[in-house]
Design an enzyme around this catalytic site. Structure first.
Site, PDB file in Angstrom:
ATOM      1  N   ASP A   6      -9.834  -6.766  -8.042  1.00  0.00           N
ATOM      2  CA  ASP A   6      -8.839  -5.707  -7.842  1.00  0.00           C
ATOM      3  C   ASP A   6      -8.739  -4.731  -9.012  1.00  0.00           C
ATOM      4  OD1 ASP A   6      -7.932  -6.372  -5.255  1.00  0.00           O
ATOM      5  OD2 ASP A   6      -6.797  -8.049  -6.074  1.00  0.00           O
ATOM      6  N   ASP A  37     -11.849  -5.795   0.861  1.00  0.00           N
ATOM      7  CA  ASP A  37     -11.028  -4.881   0.051  1.00  0.00           C
ATOM      8  C   ASP A  37     -11.800  -4.346  -1.156  1.00  0.00           C
ATOM      9  OD1 ASP A  37      -9.939  -7.200   1.210  1.00  0.00           O
ATOM     10  OD2 ASP A  37      -8.075  -7.079   0.094  1.00  0.00           O
TER      11      ASP A  37
HETATM   12  N1  GLY Z   1      -5.149  -8.118  -0.901  1.00  0.00           N
HETATM   13  C1  GLY Z   1      -5.349  -6.851  -0.360  1.00  0.00           C
HETATM   14  C2  GLY Z   1      -4.620  -6.606   0.887  1.00  0.00           C
HETATM   15  O1  GLY Z   1      -3.663  -7.277   1.210  1.00  0.00           O
HETATM   16  O2  GLY Z   1      -4.994  -5.709   1.579  1.00  0.00           O
END
Ligand code: GLY
Length: 392
Positions: free
Chosen positions: A106, A170
């Protein structure tokens, strides 16, 4: 899917009601300005029905999205209070970098919308150094044999065994940090890793019908591909809406960085999958394959990310029919958000959108979500002609 099939889908597209996107953008920016002093140096995480945000602890993947909104609103208005407040996030993100065990895939979300934005808008060299450190940490997660970025750490609730060979959808949004680092340093290593990771996801996390797995597992020792699995979606075989949205916007971004048309074509096919399944009101349920006996929670954050992604795709189409398909799809979703989820004129609301589904299996539904808010602002800006965002 063919363009003809999509254009013949007149019913879906003709349900659009035109909204005033200029006014919607003004309302969103006013709401952000109004909330600057309430939010202070904290980073919104999630909001419930009282329309107030709860805030991130010292390490959270969501930590950059309020800053991203502040920087975008600053770009529009030039308001110093927005700039000053955005700059306050530097200390939080410096502390994050001092704790390597908190860092995961992230990093792109956390630093593209904070340090990279601050460097791009203010030329702040400390911010650039911070972002380069984050890019190095992200690059260190790249597995050279398997050619993918490991998503999570062993401290994740799935534990050591289930995280060390796992990559997730993601992560496509986090690659912008690597492209930025290559441009800054003239070192192609970051960029090459980003492209190889994107190619791996293209091969394994995207299914044949252009739906997506949330995560994909490799054998952490041999790096052999194993299988797709979900964590946040309804089931391993289903298509989690926000995951599809990350992929639509993500592969379109990768096209912007590489100019390689295979990424744009993939983004279009992923978008087509979503367009065919959008309800008339434009806001997807949290999973495209939700059985009819489950509570039909909607996910406005998936909608906002998709809207921004559709408009991004549309801006790169080289024929007017395709350009119009993705633009209309973006409009349809945005109209749904403006008419049904927009909170910007509610004086109590600390966020821009209601009805986000953060993590349905964890009971987190009907939320305000700072990432939904960020991509909503981005989509409204794209609709108003802005093309320059911090991902590029
Ligand atoms: N962890 C990223 C999302 O919830 O989209």
């Amino acid at each position: 899917m063919s363009i003809e099939a999509l254009t013949s889908d007149k019913e879906v597209i003709s349900t659009n009601q035109v909204c005033n996107y200029e006014v919607a953008l003004e309302n969103a920016v006013s709401s952000i300005v109004k909330n600057v002093s309430k939010i202070g140096d904290r980073n919104p995480k999630i909001g419930k029905t009282n329309l107030k945000y709860a805030f991130c602890g010292p390490s959270d993947w969501v930590s950059g999205f309020w800053a991203g909104q502040l920087w975008l609103a600053y770009k529009i208005t030039g308001e110093q209070s927005l700039r000053n407040s955005a700059c306050l996030r530097k200390a939080y993100h410096q502390n994050l970098l001092e704790h390597p065990h908190w860092l995961d895939h992230d990093l792109g979300f956390q630093f593209s919308l904070t340090a990279v934005a601050q460097y791009k808008l203010l030329g702040d060299n400390d911010a650039s150094e911070q972002a380069l450190r984050a890019a190095d940490a992200l690059l260190s997660r790249f597995r050279r044999v398997g050619k993918y970025i490991v998503a999570w750490n062993e401290t994740h609730e799935l534990g050591l065994e289930k995280t060390q060979g796992r990559t997730i959808i993601d992560s496509l949004q986090n690659l912008a940090l690597l492209f930025w680092a290559s441009n800054e340093t003239s070192n192609p290593t970051y960029r090459n890793a980003a492209i190889e990771h994107a190619e791996t996801l293209m091969k394994h996390i995207v299914r044949e019908d252009y739906s997506t797995f949330h995560t994909f597992n490799f054998n952490a020792m041999t790096q052999e591909p194993i299988k797709g699995e979900t964590f946040q979606g309804y089931s391993d075989a289903s298509c989690w809406s926000r995951g599809q949205a990350w992929a639509i916007h993500g592969f379109a971004q990768i096209f912007e960085h590489t100019g390689e048309h295979k990424f744009l074509e993939l983004a279009k096919n992923l978008a087509n999958y979503a367009i065919e399944r959008l309800p008339d009101d434009g806001i997807p349920l949290w999973d495209f394959d939700l059985p009819s006996d489950e509570i039909p929670y909607r996910d406005s954050s998936a909608a906002a990310i998709m809207a921004a992604g559709m408009l991004l795709i549309s801006s790169h189409c080289d024929n007017s029919m395709e350009e119009s398909i993705y633009h209309k799809a973006g409009e349809k979703i945005l109209n749904g958000l403006i008419q049904q989820c927009d909170l910007s004129q509610n004086p109590q609301a600390e966020g821009l959108l209601g009805e986000g589904a953060s993590f349905v299996k964890g009971g987190l539904v009907n939320n305000m979500l700072p990432y939904g808010d960020y991509y909503y602002l981005e989509a409204l800006m794209r609709m108003n002609g802005y093309t320059d965002f911090f991902w590029k």
